[in-house]
Design a protein around this motif. Sequence first.
Motif, mmCIF file in Angstrom:
data_model
loop_
_atom_site.group_PDB
_atom_site.id
_atom_site.type_symbol
_atom_site.label_atom_id
_atom_site.label_comp_id
_atom_site.label_asym_id
_atom_site.label_seq_id
_atom_site.Cartn_x
_atom_site.Cartn_y
_atom_site.Cartn_z
ATOM 1 N N LEU A 1 -66.054 45.225 -41.143
ATOM 2 C CA LEU A 1 -65.095 45.344 -42.254
ATOM 3 C C LEU A 1 -65.810 45.768 -43.535
ATOM 4 O O LEU A 1 -65.318 46.637 -44.273
ATOM 5 C CB LEU A 1 -64.385 44.005 -42.463
ATOM 6 C CG LEU A 1 -63.470 43.553 -41.310
ATOM 7 C CD1 LEU A 1 -62.904 42.173 -41.579
ATOM 8 C CD2 LEU A 1 -62.336 44.551 -41.089
ATOM 9 N N HIS A 2 -66.969 45.116 -43.807
ATOM 10 C CA HIS A 2 -67.799 45.526 -44.940
ATOM 11 C C HIS A 2 -69.111 44.744 -44.875
ATOM 12 O O HIS A 2 -69.104 43.547 -44.628
ATOM 13 C CB HIS A 2 -67.096 45.265 -46.282
ATOM 14 C CG HIS A 2 -67.719 46.047 -47.413
ATOM 15 N ND1 HIS A 2 -68.888 45.659 -48.028
ATOM 16 C CD2 HIS A 2 -67.341 47.202 -48.043
ATOM 17 C CE1 HIS A 2 -69.199 46.526 -48.971
ATOM 18 N NE2 HIS A 2 -68.273 47.477 -49.004
ATOM 19 N N VAL B 1 -58.222 44.203 -45.051
ATOM 20 C CA VAL B 1 -59.610 43.797 -44.846
ATOM 21 C C VAL B 1 -59.867 42.459 -45.532
ATOM 22 O O VAL B 1 -60.543 41.569 -44.987
ATOM 23 C CB VAL B 1 -60.562 44.882 -45.387
ATOM 24 C CG1 VAL B 1 -61.995 44.345 -45.480
ATOM 25 C CG2 VAL B 1 -60.515 46.112 -44.507
ATOM 26 N N LEU C 1 -54.632 42.672 -40.395
ATOM 27 C CA LEU C 1 -55.171 43.970 -40.779
ATOM 28 C C LEU C 1 -54.144 45.070 -40.532
ATOM 29 O O LEU C 1 -53.925 45.948 -41.384
ATOM 30 C CB LEU C 1 -56.449 44.239 -39.982
ATOM 31 C CG LEU C 1 -57.290 45.449 -40.387
ATOM 32 C CD1 LEU C 1 -57.816 45.282 -41.806
ATOM 33 C CD2 LEU C 1 -58.452 45.620 -39.422
ATOM 34 N N ALA D 1 -58.132 39.727 -43.383
ATOM 35 C CA ALA D 1 -58.756 39.633 -42.066
ATOM 36 C C ALA D 1 -60.141 39.008 -42.162
ATOM 37 O O ALA D 1 -60.539 38.199 -41.309
ATOM 38 C CB ALA D 1 -58.855 41.017 -41.429
ATOM 39 N N ALA D 2 -60.906 39.350 -43.220
ATOM 40 C CA ALA D 2 -62.241 38.785 -43.379
ATOM 41 C C ALA D 2 -62.169 37.283 -43.599
ATOM 42 O O ALA D 2 -62.996 36.518 -43.067
ATOM 43 C CB ALA D 2 -62.962 39.462 -44.544
ATOM 44 N N SER E 1 -56.668 37.989 -37.070
ATOM 45 C CA SER E 1 -57.302 38.924 -38.008
ATOM 46 C C SER E 1 -56.805 40.345 -37.786
ATOM 47 O O SER E 1 -56.498 41.077 -38.744
ATOM 48 C CB SER E 1 -58.819 38.865 -37.832
ATOM 49 O OG SER E 1 -59.302 37.565 -38.079
ATOM 50 N N ALA F 1 -62.334 48.554 -49.970
ATOM 51 C CA ALA F 1 -61.672 47.928 -48.825
ATOM 52 C C ALA F 1 -60.178 47.856 -49.099
ATOM 53 O O ALA F 1 -59.730 47.963 -50.251
ATOM 54 C CB ALA F 1 -62.224 46.529 -48.575
ATOM 55 N N ASP G 1 -52.307 47.233 -43.474
ATOM 56 C CA ASP G 1 -52.752 48.620 -43.549
ATOM 57 C C ASP G 1 -51.797 49.604 -42.902
ATOM 58 O O ASP G 1 -51.869 50.809 -43.170
ATOM 59 C CB ASP G 1 -54.129 48.758 -42.888
ATOM 60 C CG ASP G 1 -55.217 48.038 -43.682
ATOM 61 O OD1 ASP G 1 -54.916 47.590 -44.808
ATOM 62 O OD2 ASP G 1 -56.346 47.900 -43.172
ATOM 63 N N GLY H 1 -63.464 39.856 -50.929
ATOM 64 C CA GLY H 1 -62.554 40.875 -50.409
ATOM 65 C C GLY H 1 -61.664 41.435 -51.510
ATOM 66 O O GLY H 1 -61.423 42.657 -51.572
ATOM 67 N N CYS I 1 -67.053 40.967 -39.253
ATOM 68 C CA CYS I 1 -67.096 40.997 -40.710
ATOM 69 C C CYS I 1 -67.993 42.133 -41.221
ATOM 70 O O CYS I 1 -67.697 42.784 -42.243
ATOM 71 C CB CYS I 1 -67.586 39.656 -41.258
ATOM 72 S SG CYS I 1 -66.321 38.376 -41.228
#
Length: 591
Positions: A159-160, A279, A50, A282-283, A46, A275, A54, A266, A156
């Motif tokens: 992340l959000h 993200v 990410l 990765a989520a 993950s 996001a 990013d 996502g 998680c």
Amino acid sequence: MTATTSSASTPASGDLASAAIASCRTAFLTVGLFSAVLNLLMLTGSIYMLQVYDRVIPSHSIPTLIALSIAVAAAYAMQGLFDLLRQRILTRIGSALHAALWQPVVCNILRGPLRGGANRGLQLSHDLDSVRSFLSGLGPTTLFDLPWMPLYLAGCFLLHPYLGWTLVAGAALLFGIALLTEVLTRAPTRDASRAGAIRGVQLEAGRRNAEIVAALGMEQRLIDRIGAANDDLVAAQQRNADIAGSLGALSKTLRFMLQSALLGLGAYLVIEGQASGGVMIAASIMGSRALAPVELAISIWRPFLGARQAGQRLRAALRDGDAPNPDVAPERAVHRLTVEQVTIAAPGGTTAIVHNASFALEAGQAVGIIGPSAAGKSTLARALVGIWPIARGEIRLDGATLDQWPAEIRGGMIGYLPQDVELFDGTVAENIARFDPEIDEAAVIAAAKAAGAYEMILKLPKGFEMRIGEAGATLSGGQRQRIALARALYKDPFMVVLDEPNASLDAEGDAALTDAIRRVRARGGIAIIIAHRPAALAAVDLVLTLATGQVQAFGPKDEVLRKSLAAHPAPGGAALQAVPDARSVPAAAAS
């Protein structure tokens, strides 16, 4: 002090299963530590995705990508190493528990028929194998991974929050399915275990009595009887498989849907600018990793339940171990046997079979125990050699109760020929030597000669090295009885107890038996002979009569038999005439 069945070298009382597990505590803690490291390392994928989405892609930085890839490769290598070590430790925990409990389990199986109650047969050995197999498989790793689900949930949420709550809802559903699996499969698993044990006992009984089954035309009836237990087993296993399979398929479907839901959510967050693309990926990976242990837990639920029930049976069977062997044992008995007010009941029973029996024998004496069927003669013999406990009274050799000697030393002082002769798969020499790992060849030959079996054994294929097969199946009844008599006489035990020793013997065998009893007396031993046929009493000087479990008479042979004949006259005095007196016994053997 009451004489009871002495223990072999088994641990003292207590919960042996719990003690064995406690001895592996350090290994379990190590597995827990490795699981912690592993679950942290499983975040690698993950974090990598990410960073790639990013950092690397927006910056088009190849050196950053290479550095991240090298770090990820090292993390995966370490993850593989820890996973391998964790599995190997669990395998060795299973082996260590098996080694720690194997002897107590085998002792429990061997002593089960002597204790009464339910006969588990070989069930306990299967239970031990079941526990070891579970510990060596994926089951424990799944249980160690489950507590780390909150780590992925927290990831998680970081992340959000929407992603976190979606994962929580999915995890709750899967946990509900896991609990439902536990509830619904508990009864079928228990029923399958019970039916399997019943089927195993019936199959073993049929195999052991194959000759009777064939001779009396019982085969189809036994097949039908065993088939009923087999049908119960198959039905229970089928119910178990249907429930676990259905719920397992449901959990797998929900996990796939949840993983796609995280990916879709996502994507929505990316579109809304809440996001990044990293993200989203990765989520999805983190959610899959969080739910994998739950799905695995559902898939291993049946083996887990089986291992848990096997562990419970082991714990119950081994909870009260036998008394430990004494640290200091008395000297070997060489003088006398005393039986004082002994009452005996069958193991696990409450009804007395022998009541308040008392008598005493000195070195060089031999007693014949006679009486009608069901008088308690074999019961008394079993108590004298220590395989049945006594409810009241005392059995002493030279003043010491039987349980003051370790079982192996006590067994060396006792020779026993049971009414139902049992030999073991092995050579004739091994059977006579009681499977002593260091066979005394001279003692084996001496015992064979003392039993009048030496010439007979030499005529067998390979003689003393002939393998006799399970239960002595390759020998006749008379041959088995004479080899068993030689086993009873191996290394000149002080007390020799023979239960119907001439049941399968011809005239030559009767003469050999008489000579063997005389030899026991001449060397200063004690002989106790349970007899129906008068020829077995030729070399005894004392007779004890039993009826309805009570001693009716005890004393010199001629006197007791004369009184018995007067009370129960036989036509022409045939009974007395058939019993030679003991006056031909050497003077050294007389009491």
